[in-house]
Design an enzyme around this catalytic site. Structure first.
Site, short mmCIF file in Angstrom:
data_model
loop_
_atom_site.label_atom_id
_atom_site.label_comp_id
_atom_site.label_asym_id
_atom_site.label_seq_id
_atom_site.Cartn_x
_atom_site.Cartn_y
_atom_site.Cartn_z
N SER A 124 1.76 1.82 6.52
CA SER A 124 3.14 1.45 6.10
C SER A 124 3.97 1.36 5.86
CB SER A 124 2.57 -0.31 5.36
OG SER A 124 2.46 0.45 4.12
N SER A 181 0.79 -1.65 0.10
CA SER A 181 -0.11 0.26 0.14
C SER A 181 0.78 1.11 0.21
CB SER A 181 -0.59 -0.43 1.35
OG SER A 181 -0.14 -0.07 2.48
#
Length: 88
Positions: A88, A64
């Site tokens: 992330s 992501s």
């Protein structure tokens, strides 16, 4: 804009994360790509397209925060922050 064509109008130059990093001496290189609205497991969206793996352009960076990952893998930066929903 989170890769959303509907949100492509001009945005503020920075947000709280950028201002905090800069206040502490950080140098911000730029923004990277995310999945549409930060939702998804592949870094592609209708506004900016797909982020490619810098070592194998036939592959995506996946993940992501693929734009951040591509910048790190290419040696453009030594630190990166993923600002998608998972951070992330």
């Amino acid at each position: 804009s989170w890769g959303d064509p509907e949100a492509a109008h001009p945005r503020p130059a920075s947000d709280i994360l950028v201002r905090t990093l800069q206040a502490r001496g950080g140098i911000v290189l730029g923004k990277t790509n995310v999945p549409l609205l930060g939702l998804g497991n592949d870094t592609t969206n209708p506004l900016y397209g797909t982020t490619r793996n810098p070592w194998r352009l036939t592959h995506s960076t996946a993940g992501s925060s693929g734009g951040a990952a591509a910048a790190l893998a290419a040696g453009m930066a030594w630190l990166s922050h993923g600002s998608d929903l998972g951070g992330s």
